[in-house]
Scaffold this active site. Structure first.
Site, short mmCIF file in Angstrom:
data_model
loop_
_atom_site.label_atom_id
_atom_site.label_comp_id
_atom_site.label_asym_id
_atom_site.label_seq_id
_atom_site.Cartn_x
_atom_site.Cartn_y
_atom_site.Cartn_z
N HIS A 1 0.83 -1.20 0.00
CA HIS A 1 0.00 0.00 0.00
C HIS A 1 0.87 1.25 0.00
O HIS A 1 0.61 2.21 -0.72
CB HIS A 1 -0.92 -0.01 1.22
CG HIS A 1 -1.95 1.05 1.16
ND1 HIS A 1 -3.08 0.94 0.38
CD2 HIS A 1 -2.03 2.25 1.76
CE1 HIS A 1 -3.79 2.02 0.51
NE2 HIS A 1 -3.19 2.84 1.34
N CYS B 1 -2.58 -4.09 -23.90
CA CYS B 1 -2.33 -3.54 -22.57
C CYS B 1 -1.40 -4.40 -21.73
O CYS B 1 -1.31 -4.22 -20.52
CB CYS B 1 -3.65 -3.30 -21.84
SG CYS B 1 -4.63 -4.79 -21.68
N ASP C 1 -0.81 -12.46 -20.07
CA ASP C 1 -1.39 -13.80 -19.97
C ASP C 1 -1.30 -14.55 -21.30
O ASP C 1 -1.00 -15.73 -21.31
CB ASP C 1 -2.85 -13.70 -19.53
CG ASP C 1 -2.96 -13.54 -18.02
OD1 ASP C 1 -2.24 -14.25 -17.30
OD2 ASP C 1 -3.74 -12.69 -17.57
N GLU D 1 -6.50 -12.88 -24.35
CA GLU D 1 -5.38 -13.29 -23.52
C GLU D 1 -5.34 -14.81 -23.32
O GLU D 1 -4.53 -15.31 -22.55
CB GLU D 1 -5.37 -12.55 -22.18
CG GLU D 1 -6.68 -12.58 -21.43
CD GLU D 1 -6.65 -11.72 -20.16
OE1 GLU D 1 -5.57 -11.30 -19.72
OE2 GLU D 1 -7.74 -11.50 -19.59
#
Ligand code: PEP
Ligand code: MG
Length: 589
Positions: A194, A507, A460, A436
């Site tokens: 985070h 992407c 992927d 993908e």
């Protein structure tokens, strides 16, 4: 003065010299401290009072963060309140005190260890890092056992470098959002923690994973934090400071250059328009992305909405996030990908069963079609947020035609429902798919007739096509986007979309590499979506070449036998003609 160089992981770029502030650390000690049985009740009262104080503290800190940086960073405290209220947590602590006659501190340590082991068994890095939330809550209880501790709001950190063992997520949100923190250096942490995400979005140079920096620095020490190279220098001598000045100037020029490139037009040397877009996980990354020249959000990984909290997001939660995205990115497009959850990305709030082979399991659209209520909520929220007509919906991991049919049926139902309820939405919202899975790639000519756009997910796609686990470093040498097999497959997918006249973008990480982006341009691609910090360098490279030449060279390369041959051939042919395309100056961020 001693001078030490430490290597860590640079998670937010930039280089800074400044003075240290050391955050204190609560150590969960494995040593058990026992109490006599007659003190059990007293100890239980101590725990109860600490839990009440912790509740007050989290509520207060939540309010502060919400008013200082906004709702999305205060969500984390809702998760903390839920952890605190979880009856199994308090029951576990009470049982240890009552049955094992240990002090509350020891009970906290034991519970902490239990959760650490539990989380360590989860393969997904992001989820594993949610362990920090549990540590956060237990640390606060620990601190609040001392009734005089006072509420842990932060001291003034302006103009200082924050050094800590591991910044609790709530502390990161509170301390960094106050502004003025020069840099952060931590013993622990990874790129998806985070604090790393927050530091990147607030533009604070940060190095994590330094192991023992908290032991090596003292309060007034001077520090150089180099978030670009992942290095920290403690008490640098004059010579090193001079070196630092030079590097800082170079970095500033580079940053300036990046911002300048962001304003340039996205056209190749022969006038062909291309479109760089951003992959983002959090809405607060938008302004950052736009400042790097993103002309849209090509991929919003909506599963992060789930990963950020410990309860299920409501339709309103989804809606607020999508509306913000649509509003802030307008008039540019936003491609919202429906959740890619399941398998490895198991979520505590969903009780997903462990699978023997998660990458080949019930993930993404497979998961959504099995959990229709969740999917319906997400589709409703996306549609409701689509009134400005700049949202597109991307469905991940499509394998066969039937899945699109099922999505369409559900989609129509949701649209009818919303119309009946009187909601406005974009009735012609484009619906597209991620390509993908190799099977989808092989029928991309047929799929192109059924959907409005393709988004190629090479992370992927190549993992499945080449049988190379994308997170296994032992086989990563086989992950070669320039493998002629990969290029032929990509050519077919892009060609399928172009022939059918639908949009196609890519992407995967591949789009962020200048040479690979040039190759993709040659294969007919015009939309490239990537981590926004890479947009300027890709834009620079694409602006420096001519499509007509690149296309010819890349098509010749399709007949070569290996990735190495392809790379050598393309570099040799293009380097002399377009040297600027290969001039990626500045630090590699
Ligand atoms: C991809 O697979 O290339 C992709 C962009 O999706 P993700 O990295 O989220 O799986
Ligand atoms: Mg993917």
């Amino acid at each position: 003065m001693d001078y030490i160089r430490l290597r860590g992981i640079g998670v937010s770029p930039g280089i800074i010299l400044g003075e240290v502030v050391l955050a204190d650390r609560v150590i969960f000690s494995p040593r058990k401290e026992y109490i006599p049985p007659y003190r059990v009740n007293e100890e239980l009262e101590r725990l109860k009072a600490a839990v009440v104080r912790t509740h007050e503290e989290i509520t207060l800190v939540k309010e502060q963060v919400r008013s200082m940086v906004g709702e999305e960073h205060s969500f984390i405290f809702d998760a903390h309140l839920l952890i605190l209220k979880d009856p199994s947590l308090t029951a576990g602590l009470e049982r240890l005190i009552r049955e094992e006659n240990v002090r509350t501190e020891s009970a906290l340590s034991e519970i902490h260890e239990h959760y650490q082991n539990l989380f360590a068994a989860i393969a997904d890095d992001y989820i594993r890092q949610r362990q920090a939330d549990v540590t956060d809550v237990l640390t606060r209880i620990h601190r609040n056992l001392d009734a005089s501790a006072g509420i842990a709001v932060s001291e003034d950190l302006r103009g200082k470098i924050l050094v800590a063992h591991d910044l609790l997520p709530s502390e990161a949100a509170l301390r960094l959002s106050q502004g003025g923190v020069l840099a952060v250096a931590l013993d622990m942490g990874g790129p998806t923690s985070h604090v790393a995400i927050l530091a990147r979005s607030l533009d604070i140079p940060t190095v994590v994973g330094l192991h023992d920096i908290t032991r090596r620095v003292g309060v007034h020490d001077q520090l150089i934090v180099d978030g670009t190279d992942g290095e920290v220098i403690i008490n640098p001598p004059l010579m090193v400071r001079k070196e630092f000045q030079g590097k800082k100037v170079k970095y500033e020029i580079y940053r300036h250059d990046l911002r300048r490139v962001a304003t340039w037009a996205s056209v190749t040397l022969d006038g062909v328009r291309f479109m760089p877009m951003a992959n983002i996980e959090l809405p607060e990354e938008i302004s950052h992305a736009l400042s790097y020249g993103a002309e849209g959000v090509g991929l919003f990984r909506s599963e992060y909405i789930y990963l950020q909290r410990s309860t299920l997001p409501t339709e309103e939660d989804h809606f607020n996030i999508y509306s913000r995205l649509a509003r802030e990115v307008y008039p540019r497009p936003v491609y919202i990908r429906t959740i890619d959850i399941g398998g490895e990305k198991a979520l505590p709030q969903l009780q997903i069963e462990a699978e023997p082979n998660p990458a080949l399991g019930l993930r993404a659209i497979r998961f959504s079609l099995r959990n229709r209520e969740l999917f319906r909520i997400q589709l409703r929220a996306i549609l409701r947020a689509s009134v400005q007509r700049n949202i597109r919906i991307t469905i991940p991991m499509i394998t066969e035609m039937e899945e699109i049919g099922e999505v369409r049926v559900l989609f129509r139902e949701v649209q009818e429902e919303l119309t009946a309820e009187g909601y406005a939405f974009d009735s012609s919202i484009p619906l597209g798919v991620m390509i993908e899975v190799p099977a989808a790639a092989a029928i991309s000519d047929l799929l192109a007739k059924e959907v409005d756009f393709f988004s190629i997910g090479t992370n992927d796609l190549l993992q499945y096509y080449m049988a190379v686990d994308r997170s296994n470093e032992f086989v990563s040498y086989l992950y070669k986007p320039l493998h002629p097999a990969a290029l032929r497959l990509l050519k077919f997918i892009i060609g399928s979309a172009v022939r059918q006249g639908i949009e196609v973008s890519l992407c995967g990480e591949m789009a962020a590499d200048p040479l690979l982006a040039i190759v993709l341009l040659g294969l007919g691609l015009r939309s490239f979506s990537m981590n926004p910090i890479f947009i300027p360098r890709v834009k620079k490279a694409l602006r420096a070449v001519e499509v007509r030449t690149v296309r010819r060279v890349v098509h010749q390369a399709l007949n070569l036998r290996s990735a190495q041959e392809v790379e050598e051939f393309i570099t040799e042919k293009l380097l002399v003609k377009y040297p600027d395309a290969f001039l990626m100056s500045g630090p590699s961020v």
